[in-house]
Design a protein around this motif. Structure first.
Motif, PDB file in Angstrom:
ATOM      1  N   GLU A 167       9.215   4.995  -0.833  1.00  0.00           N
ATOM      2  CA  GLU A 167       7.778   4.777  -0.763  1.00  0.00           C
ATOM      3  C   GLU A 167       7.349   4.550  -2.209  1.00  0.00           C
ATOM      4  N   VAL A 168       6.897   3.336  -2.498  1.00  0.00           N
ATOM      5  CA  VAL A 168       6.676   2.955  -3.893  1.00  0.00           C
ATOM      6  C   VAL A 168       5.191   2.957  -4.224  1.00  0.00           C
ATOM      7  N   LEU A 169       4.863   3.570  -5.352  1.00  0.00           N
ATOM      8  CA  LEU A 169       3.503   3.470  -5.886  1.00  0.00           C
ATOM      9  C   LEU A 169       3.561   2.541  -7.089  1.00  0.00           C
ATOM     10  N   HIS A 170       2.881   1.421  -6.986  1.00  0.00           N
ATOM     11  CA  HIS A 170       2.879   0.420  -8.057  1.00  0.00           C
ATOM     12  C   HIS A 170       1.444  -0.069  -8.210  1.00  0.00           C
ATOM     13  N   PHE A 208       1.238  -5.132  -6.284  1.00  0.00           N
ATOM     14  CA  PHE A 208       0.376  -4.006  -6.621  1.00  0.00           C
ATOM     15  C   PHE A 208      -0.324  -3.473  -5.378  1.00  0.00           C
ATOM     16  N   ASP A 209      -0.544  -2.165  -5.394  1.00  0.00           N
ATOM     17  CA  ASP A 209      -1.389  -1.560  -4.375  1.00  0.00           C
ATOM     18  C   ASP A 209      -2.830  -1.679  -4.873  1.00  0.00           C
ATOM     19  N   TRP A 210      -3.458  -2.798  -4.523  1.00  0.00           N
ATOM     20  CA  TRP A 210      -4.805  -3.066  -5.042  1.00  0.00           C
ATOM     21  C   TRP A 210      -5.837  -2.084  -4.495  1.00  0.00           C
ATOM     22  N   SER A 211      -5.492  -1.362  -3.434  1.00  0.00           N
ATOM     23  CA  SER A 211      -6.474  -0.416  -2.902  1.00  0.00           C
ATOM     24  C   SER A 211      -6.706   0.720  -3.899  1.00  0.00           C
ATOM     25  N   ARG A 212      -5.806   0.883  -4.849  1.00  0.00           N
ATOM     26  CA  ARG A 212      -5.967   1.962  -5.832  1.00  0.00           C
ATOM     27  C   ARG A 212      -6.468   1.451  -7.166  1.00  0.00           C
ATOM     28  N   GLU A 213      -6.883   0.198  -7.225  1.00  0.00           N
ATOM     29  CA  GLU A 213      -7.371  -0.375  -8.472  1.00  0.00           C
ATOM     30  C   GLU A 213      -8.459   0.530  -9.056  1.00  0.00           C
ATOM     31  N   LEU A 214      -8.411   0.753 -10.355  1.00  0.00           N
ATOM     32  CA  LEU A 214      -9.482   1.515 -10.989  1.00  0.00           C
ATOM     33  C   LEU A 214      -9.848   0.855 -12.303  1.00  0.00           C
ATOM     34  N   SER A 215     -11.069   1.130 -12.732  1.00  0.00           N
ATOM     35  CA  SER A 215     -11.550   0.570 -13.979  1.00  0.00           C
ATOM     36  C   SER A 215     -12.223   1.702 -14.734  1.00  0.00           C
ATOM     37  N   THR A 216     -11.741   1.982 -15.949  1.00  0.00           N
ATOM     38  CA  THR A 216     -12.173   3.201 -16.640  1.00  0.00           C
ATOM     39  C   THR A 216     -13.649   3.165 -17.035  1.00  0.00           C
ATOM     40  N   CYS A 217     -14.278   1.980 -17.030  1.00  0.00           N
ATOM     41  CA  CYS A 217     -15.682   1.906 -17.451  1.00  0.00           C
ATOM     42  C   CYS A 217     -16.651   2.198 -16.313  1.00  0.00           C
ATOM     43  N   ARG A 257       0.839  -1.174   0.000  1.00  0.00           N
ATOM     44  CA  ARG A 257       0.000   0.000   0.000  1.00  0.00           C
ATOM     45  C   ARG A 257       0.883   1.236   0.000  1.00  0.00           C
ATOM     46  N   ALA A 258       0.664   2.123  -0.960  1.00  0.00           N
ATOM     47  CA  ALA A 258       1.473   3.342  -1.039  1.00  0.00           C
ATOM     48  C   ALA A 258       0.859   4.396  -0.132  1.00  0.00           C
ATOM     49  N   ASP A 259       1.701   4.975   0.710  1.00  0.00           N
ATOM     50  CA  ASP A 259       1.214   5.948   1.687  1.00  0.00           C
ATOM     51  C   ASP A 259       1.480   7.369   1.176  1.00  0.00           C
ATOM     52  N   ASP A 260       0.407   8.099   0.925  1.00  0.00           N
ATOM     53  CA  ASP A 260       0.548   9.473   0.418  1.00  0.00           C
ATOM     54  C   ASP A 260       1.282  10.377   1.407  1.00  0.00           C
ATOM     55  N   ALA A 261       1.218  10.009   2.698  1.00  0.00           N
ATOM     56  CA  ALA A 261       1.791  10.887   3.729  1.00  0.00           C
ATOM     57  C   ALA A 261       3.194  10.455   4.140  1.00  0.00           C
ATOM     58  N   SER A 262       3.749   9.479   3.440  1.00  0.00           N
ATOM     59  CA  SER A 262       5.041   8.941   3.848  1.00  0.00           C
ATOM     60  C   SER A 262       6.156   9.989   3.763  1.00  0.00           C
ATOM     61  N   SER A 288       8.840   6.688  -5.336  1.00  0.00           N
ATOM     62  CA  SER A 288       9.135   6.036  -6.602  1.00  0.00           C
ATOM     63  C   SER A 288       7.826   5.512  -7.175  1.00  0.00           C
ATOM     64  N   TYR A 289       7.500   5.971  -8.373  1.00  0.00           N
ATOM     65  CA  TYR A 289       6.251   5.577  -9.024  1.00  0.00           C
ATOM     66  C   TYR A 289       6.630   4.666 -10.192  1.00  0.00           C
ATOM     67  N   VAL A 290       6.291   3.402 -10.062  1.00  0.00           N
ATOM     68  CA  VAL A 290       6.607   2.402 -11.093  1.00  0.00           C
ATOM     69  C   VAL A 290       5.291   1.966 -11.723  1.00  0.00           C
ATOM     70  N   LEU A 291       5.207   2.091 -13.030  1.00  0.00           N
ATOM     71  CA  LEU A 291       3.926   1.823 -13.693  1.00  0.00           C
ATOM     72  C   LEU A 291       4.107   0.985 -14.945  1.00  0.00           C
ATOM     73  N   GLU A 292       3.259  -0.035 -15.075  1.00  0.00           N
ATOM     74  CA  GLU A 292       3.179  -0.771 -16.326  1.00  0.00           C
ATOM     75  C   GLU A 292       1.864  -0.396 -17.002  1.00  0.00           C
ATOM     76  N   MET A 293       1.863  -0.402 -18.311  1.00  0.00           N
ATOM     77  CA  MET A 293       0.645  -0.028 -19.037  1.00  0.00           C
ATOM     78  C   MET A 293      -0.488  -0.957 -18.613  1.00  0.00           C
ATOM     79  N   PHE A 294      -1.602  -0.358 -18.239  1.00  0.00           N
ATOM     80  CA  PHE A 294      -2.691  -1.192 -17.720  1.00  0.00           C
ATOM     81  C   PHE A 294      -3.371  -1.973 -18.839  1.00  0.00           C
TER      82      PHE A 294
END
Ligand code: ANZ
Ligand code: ZN
Length: 904
Positions: A73-76, A120-129, A26-31, A36-42
């Motif tokens: 503090e990693v956002l993935h 993955f930080d599944w708490s941030r999962e999003l679905s564009t639909c 879980r990525a902590d916004d207040a950390s 470090s923001y690591v992203l793969e194309m969804f």
């Protein structure tokens, strides 16, 4: 008690649950830590995770896990690019609702991803639909509209006259509608556009700062934006009744002009059509066929001579015919060109067809003759010829000269044009973000007030009739005008799915309920430190995301201008194909790995012993086919023409008179083992990630994805390869679970100490450079070093760091090892081991020993050995003595730390 074998089937789920419970990822916004923001194309939720996704997400995961161990503090995050055509196709073909189909796919694919243990930080999962996402997109779209970055204008669409619907370019196949088979027409419709052209300069200049992007991608974007410098000028008829403004990037070729051509939609052509049915017919003919630049490029060139004659700007005695031509586009430059056939391929095709003159004006080496032979235009450099005052100049100088003269005489001016068009975002489809506008008879186009967002898609839609279900819905579009309250209608177009993927990385970073994102939080996470995905998104997705980021910065919503600091494009996973030619119809039939078997049979005498090299399709070629996600990439891939694969004979290995051949399982029917190509369903060479995870465990699969090939290259799938990975997992487990039993007084092992620290430093550096295959090789080396070593304190230390070194790549095994060795907590949360810098200093050198300048032997010695000792070592070498063959040494040349040369 530790068990004999590492059992992934129980360990994998156990550790996945432990990470979940501890909320490790879980990525902590207040950390307070560095970010470090690591992203793969969804991914697009097509239904199954495929092996390309596995490779992509494994790479990102290794980096994300490593960065966490480094104290970041990693956002993935992970989510779903879930609008788009495949869901609507499923609705039409299977009678299911696009939403139900999509959500079921997401569920299945989520389970598959979880099986691989991605951090993955599944708490941030999003679905564009989902309205929780697209509602904010509507709000941003309204902001861009308010800032003048959204417009509505007429534009040509592909119209299917039988299905009475607009078709996406991908739905036009050979000029016909994909469902009806009817010839597609071009129609003008009012469409929504995003003004990306307003940012053309910025988007081009910004590429210079993207040092950590592949050059290839930057070049592709540069060409797509396509800035050209040129001359815009006017041709007049002798009677001055007709004037045609043209744009050229080759003003130097002006004396090679042999015709002027205008687009079918050009006002002059339209004017002529009103009075002449022959012109009207010709224009109608031009309307057939697709609207894409590529289609126009390949169409047969068609022209219509208007009978009008225009005079040359430098010499009124030269007259040029004015044609209407199908290869001239109305929305580029001025919609009119002059043709110089000798130096432009389209022009020469046209000129040869209509018998127009072809005059050389740029010398091709020694070729200066005005008469141009052949059908291939010369577009290279050279000196100007047959061009009066330009003769002898090179192309660049001649361009400048013509522009200067045109400006001086005021018949033209130097200009810049861009290939980049405004981005048409209107889609006449159901499964997309509704465009938040209302059409009122009195007020015109009215934005939906923000407090009425989201404009939600209706659930009850009918796919049994072609066309846009939103248009046909009985009630959805009927609303009152927010302005005057009168009856009005909703916009029924939805947004291109590329809009969904143009800002998702912002929503991942910050997702308040009441607005798209919090700029303060965005500031902390963005830019994405490392973005990883397929090369097929080199242009559109990456350009649109860059544009959205700049546009949102422009209107003050965020501070960052470039969304992705580093970009990495990974290679494909390929696999051998098995096929045979059906003797009945000559077609190639493919067989899946489960339908074949390999057997050794006696070699027939005429078969030369050899192993057929396997051709590997380069990832650079088949770029339209999506490896990973992004809805539109998948759509393009599914309609890109299948590439015919030549079957390259038999793959066989000859051993002691026997060869291994491929047979259809359980039969004597021999098959061709063909080229190794990208996994695809039609070639039946796919491997299902679920099957291999079940068989070998997540870590072996992950390890395989990282081994063998550099990450930017294709990775050939092989059964032997994955088996080897499975064995290595067990080897590491044996190292950790076996008792090293160090005797306190055992001899020390400085070499192992060195190897351990070199591995810590090297693996870290390799991961940071995304050179995963090198990191893999270093771990193999360390494991080997440990296995060979006798008991010692260094051996204990090396075994103790193994779990941490393995953790980014083989996280489940690493946890198991860590605990077997008495570790507490989770290794995923542990710190990367420290390096002893002294151990990295190279204190040994390899000395080349030569006799008469020829290399005879090498010795590895301590650095800085004195000359005499080196000389003595050289003479002591048996190989050297043999080379000397009893001759006396006359002279010894010593280069300290490098070489010894004996002259005899
Ligand atoms: C004369 C000429 C001579 C050209 C020659 C090329 C070679 P880029 O560089 O891609 O921007 N052109 C201009 N407007 C056009 C339109 N609306 N539809 C089709 N073609 C158009 O291309 C610019 C060149 O494309 C222009 O330079 C023009 O042809 C053509 F030896 O002018 B040229
Ligand atoms: Zn109104």
């Amino acid at each position: 008690m530790t068990s004999e074998r590492f059992d992934p089937s129980s360990a994998d789920v156990r550790w996945q649950a432990a990470w979940d419970a501890a909320q490790t990822f879980r990525a902590d916004d207040a950390s307070p830590r560095p970010r470090s923001y690591v992203l793969e194309m969804f991914p697009y939720p097509s239904g199954r995770i495929h092996i390309g996704h596995v490779r992509n997400y494994t790479m990102g995961d290794v980096l994300a896990r490593y960065k966490r161990m480094q104290g970041f503090e990693v956002l993935h995050p992970m989510g779903w690019d879930s609008f788009g055509m495949p869901a609507e196709n499923a609705a039409m073909e299977q009678g299911v609702h696009p939403g139900g189909w999509t959500r079921a796919n997401i569920k299945a694919m989520t389970a598959q991803l979880k099986r691989l243990g991605f951090s993955f930080d599944w708490s941030r999962e999003l679905s564009t639909c989902e309205p929780e996402y697209y509602g904010h997109e509507q709000s941003l779209f309204l902001d861009l509209y308010a800032a003048g970055l959204v417009t509505r204008k007429e534009s040509a669409v592909n119209w299917d006259p039988v299905d009475m619907t607009v078709l996406a370019n991908e739905q036009v196949i050979d000029g016909r509608g994909w469902r009806s088979g009817a010839l597609v027409e071009k129609r003008k419709l009012s469409q929504w556009f995003l003004k990306i052209t307003q940012f053309a300069d910025e988007l081009l200049d910004g590429l210079g700062a993207l040092k950590n992007w592949p050059d290839k991608v930057r070049l592709m974007q540069e060409n797509w934006i396509g800035k050209s410098q040129g001359l815009q000028f006017t041709f007049w008829s002798a009677d001055r009744a007709t004037e045609v403004e043209v744009f050229t990037t080759r003003p130097d070729t002006i004396f090679g002009a042999s015709f002027v051509a205008i687009a079918a939609d050009h006002p002059i052509a339209q004017g002529l059509a009103a009075g002449d049915p022959a012109v009207a017919d010709f224009i109608a003919e031009c309307r057939k066929g697709g609207t894409t630049a590529a289609e126009i490029e390949t169409q047969e060139k068609l022209g219509f001579d208007t009978g009008i004659r225009l005079v040359h700007p430098f010499d009124p005695a030269i007259e040029l015919p004015l044609y209407i031509a199908n290869f001239v586009l109305m929305d580029y430059g001025t919609g009119a060109v002059f043709g110089c056939p000798a130096h432009d391929q389209r022009d020469i095709d046209f000129a040869r067809k209509y018998g127009l003159p072809v005059t050389r004006v740029v010398a091709d080496g020694d070729l200066t003759d005005p008469v141009f032979v052949g059908d291939e235009a010369y577009t290279g450099p050279g000196a100007l010829v047959n061009s009066r005052f330009l003769d002898g100049m090179d192309v660049e100088a001649a361009k400048a000269e013509v522009i200067a003269r045109a400006e001086q005489s005021q018949w033209g001016r130097g200009t810049t044009v861009w290939r980049l068009r405004d981005w048409g975002v209107s889609r006449q489809r159901y499964w997309g973000t509704p465009i938040p506008f209302i059409h009122c008879g009195d007020c015109g186009v009215v934005p939906v007030p923000k407090d009425q967002l989201p404009v939600v898609l209706p659930e009850d839609v009918d796919f049994s009739v072609p066309g846009n279900p939103l248009e046909r819905h009985p009630t959805w579009k009927h609303v009152d005008c927010p302005n005057c309250g009168k009856a009005a209608t909703r916009e029924t177009d939805t947004l291109d799915t590329f809009v969904n993927s143009s800002w998702y990385f912002l929503r991942f970073a910050s997702q308040p309920a009441d607005r798209p994102f919090d700029p303060e939080v965005i500031k902390q996470w963005l830019p994405v430190e490392q973005y990883i995905g397929g090369i097929e998104h080199a242009i559109l997705h990456l350009l649109y995301a860059r544009f959205w980021t700049r546009a949102l910065a422009h209107i003050g919503l965020i501070d960052v201008k470039e969304p992705f600091a580093s970009l990495f494009t990974q290679g494909m996973v390929t696999h051998e194909t098995y096929s045979r030619v059906d003797p009945g119809n000559g077609q190639v039939v493919y067989f899946s790995p489960s339908e074949i078997e390999k057997r050794a049979v006696p070699a027939s005498p005429e078969q030369a012993p050899h192993e057929t090299p396997s051709g590997i399709a380069t990832s650079g070629v088949d770029v339209t086919v999506a490896l990973t996600g992004m809805g539109i990439g998948v759509a393009q891939g599914s309609v890109s023409p299948e590439i015919a694969i030549p079957v390259t004979g038999q793959a066989m290995k000859v051993e002691q008179g026997r060869v291994t051949k491929v047979f259809k399982r359980g039969t004597d029917e021999e098959l061709n083992a063909g080229r190794v190509i990208k996994m695809s369903k039609s070639k039946k060479n796919v491997v299902d990630p679920d099957d291999i995870i079940a068989q070998y465990g997540a870590d072996a699969v992950r390890w395989f994805m990282l081994s063998d090939s550099p990450p930017e290259r294709d990775l050939p799938w092989s059964e032997a390869g994955i088996e080897g990975c499975g064995r290595f997992v067990q080897r590491l487990w044996r190292i950790a679970s076996g008792n090293p039993q160090a005797a306190a007084d055992a001899a020390s092992n400085p070499a192992l100490h060195k190897l351990m620290h070199r591995t810590i430093a090297g693996v870290g550096a390799d991961i940071e450079a995304l050179q995963f295959n090198k990191a893999v090789a270093k771990l193999y080396e360390l494991a080997g070093g440990i296995e060979k070593a006798a008991p010692s304190a260094e051996k204990i230390a090396a075994i103790a760091v193994l779990p941490r070194l393995a953790s980014p790549m083989m996280p489940h095994l690493a946890e198991e090892m860590y605990h077997a060795l008495g570790g507490t907590g989770l290794v995923a949360e542990a710190a990367w081991p420290d390096v002893d810098p002294a151990a990295l200093v190279d204190d040994e050198v390899t000395i080349a020993i030569q006799v008469l300048g020829k290399l005879r032997d090498t010795v590895t010695v301590a650095k800085g050995l004195p000359r005499e000792e080196l000389e003595a070592l050289a003479l002591a070498s048996e190989k050297v003595q043999r080379a000397l063959d009893g001759k006396a040494v006359k002279k010894v040349i010593v280069v300290p730390d490098r070489l010894v040369n004996l002259v005899a």
